[in-house]
Enzyme design. Sequence first.
Site, PDB file in Angstrom:
ATOM      1  N   ASP A  76       0.841  -1.198   0.000  1.00  0.00           N
ATOM      2  CA  ASP A  76       0.000   0.000   0.000  1.00  0.00           C
ATOM      3  C   ASP A  76       0.884   1.259   0.000  1.00  0.00           C
ATOM      4  OD1 ASP A  76      -2.281   1.872   0.869  1.00  0.00           O
ATOM      5  OD2 ASP A  76      -3.283  -0.071   0.923  1.00  0.00           O
ATOM      6  N   HIS A  94      -3.420   6.142   3.668  1.00  0.00           N
ATOM      7  CA  HIS A  94      -4.233   4.993   3.281  1.00  0.00           C
ATOM      8  C   HIS A  94      -3.691   3.693   3.864  1.00  0.00           C
ATOM      9  CE1 HIS A  94      -5.884   1.937   0.420  1.00  0.00           C
ATOM     10  NE2 HIS A  94      -6.965   2.703   0.538  1.00  0.00           N
ATOM     11  N   SER A 103     -11.493  -0.966   0.114  1.00  0.00           N
ATOM     12  CA  SER A 103     -10.150  -0.949   0.693  1.00  0.00           C
ATOM     13  C   SER A 103     -10.200  -1.244   2.179  1.00  0.00           C
ATOM     14  CB  SER A 103      -9.501   0.418   0.510  1.00  0.00           C
ATOM     15  OG  SER A 103      -8.818   0.509  -0.694  1.00  0.00           O
TER      16      SER A 103
END
Length: 584
Positions: free
Chosen positions: A146, A191, A418
């Site tokens: 990620d 994120h 996600s």
Amino acid sequence: MQSHLTAPVYFKGRLALSLAAVLGTATAFGHEASRDAFVDQALRSKESGQIDLILQTNKPFSCAQEVKLAKIGGYVYRNLPIIQSVAVSVPRRKLATLLGFTFVKHVSSDVSVKKTDAYTVSSSGANVAWNQYGASGKGVGVAVVDSGIRTVNDFSGSGGLLGNLLSNNRIVSSTNFASDGLLSGDDQCGHGTHVAGIISGNGRNSSGSGSYQTFYGIAPESKLINVRVLDANGGGKVSQVVAGMAWVVTNKLVHNIRVMNLSVGHEVGESYRTDPLCLAAEVAWKAGIVVVAAAGNDGREHATETKGADNEGFGANYGSITSPGNSPYVITVGAMKSVDGRRGNDTIATYSSRGPTRLDFVVKPDIVAAGNRVVSALSTNGTLDKLYRAAHGVPLKAYLRTSNTGMSSHYFTMSGTSMAAPVVAGAAALMLELDPSLTPDTIKARLMLTADKWASPAGVGDLFTYGAGYLNIPKAINSTVKATSYAMSPTAEKQSEGDVIIVVAQSLLGNLLWGAVILSGDELWGERAMWGKGDITGERAMWGKNTVEPNRAMWGKSVWDDSSSYSVNQACADLTAITLSGER
């Protein structure tokens, strides 16, 4: 939120367009490499300059081939031996020449990826796994591919009172493949840290005498392996992600990496049989790593609500699963949302992508999990924090007894597939702690077979929306099913008379999950089928030819119609209102 590989593309059918018809040059070499839809678009484009590509070669790339590449103005910028490929940059005007090189087997565009994106614990039954089975994921390595992971208190110690006394970091390794010039694996976006918190957060920052609510991850004692492939804006390239996945496979034994989470992706432009992300995911899966992928956030057919339309007025965008979630090997996860706090009333988030997959028609998603308005760890001063803390942060009063009306510097709220994918990744870690002998295929089979079978509020089931059902961790832990072959997701096939069947011959899951293969009539599910005998009658089944009007077919004509076309979103980071704010 969910990540995309970005570059405009328009294609028809199964990419049958002939390069010779476009430029009339490649066949002069007596060889024409196959390619994805993005490359087809580039061939038709009149743009100049360089283009980044991933070349799958017939043999390992050699110096002689590199010299040949240099003669047309190209160069190699990353080796990808895990899929016998190299990432190269070449002049667009030399594409036809490149496709004519005999050592080139297949060409994919190295387009950009973006991120894909409490409730997660209670909805999945993780708390039951902790209390009844003593599972916490301890010792199991989970790779988060990620935007990186910020070292925060929720990844220190082992949680609870003991965790408050310890300071050891459960991020056991960090590596960086992002091309932004930074050497660190530190999360500049936010994120990856949020995803990691859903998997492994131990709630240390929301524990203590002043706290009345603690934000836990699913497997709060699991080890985190930080593989940074996205930049501060949540963007990156396919080759970076593939390189990160290759590193995970290579270092599997060093860090006991048993699970890999991929909350990244791009719109499908080629078959999973040639897609670089899918190929790398397959290698990881066959190496014994459970690969969990986000389904995508493209489940809305329309941007605005229309009264009377399905999917809460937005229409359902079938055929919207993103890569690598289109791989039949990986566990592809859709996102659920809470309606009133009662799990039994939870339903699909309107943005959660639907199957079947484009081009291959793989039945997806495999399973759904909580993904809407999820609270997890914050990367302070990251892009998301700097831009959106005021609007999408977590108030201190949400977990502390305080008169302070400000926002937390430790937690953030995000939504999307996600966020659902790491819930399933954490579930796999719990299962592997209790039984390290489990294979990826057995874990996938158990998760799907024990998922709670779900339907819309109107009582209609839909395997292209809910997959095998809603994640139930305690049931999965209690399952004794063992896979004897690859647990590949089956494919769907449209019959001439209008019915849709599931082709189960190649799939272990076929006989176990899907029952009778014709998706219409009273024998739809069978006694051992996914939904149970009689749960959905022939008249209520969504997939038969008599269910809806022809022009309102369940997943729309575009999934099956060879004249369909679509374009890829050019944004390099998914920071839309949908995925940041979620749905009420």
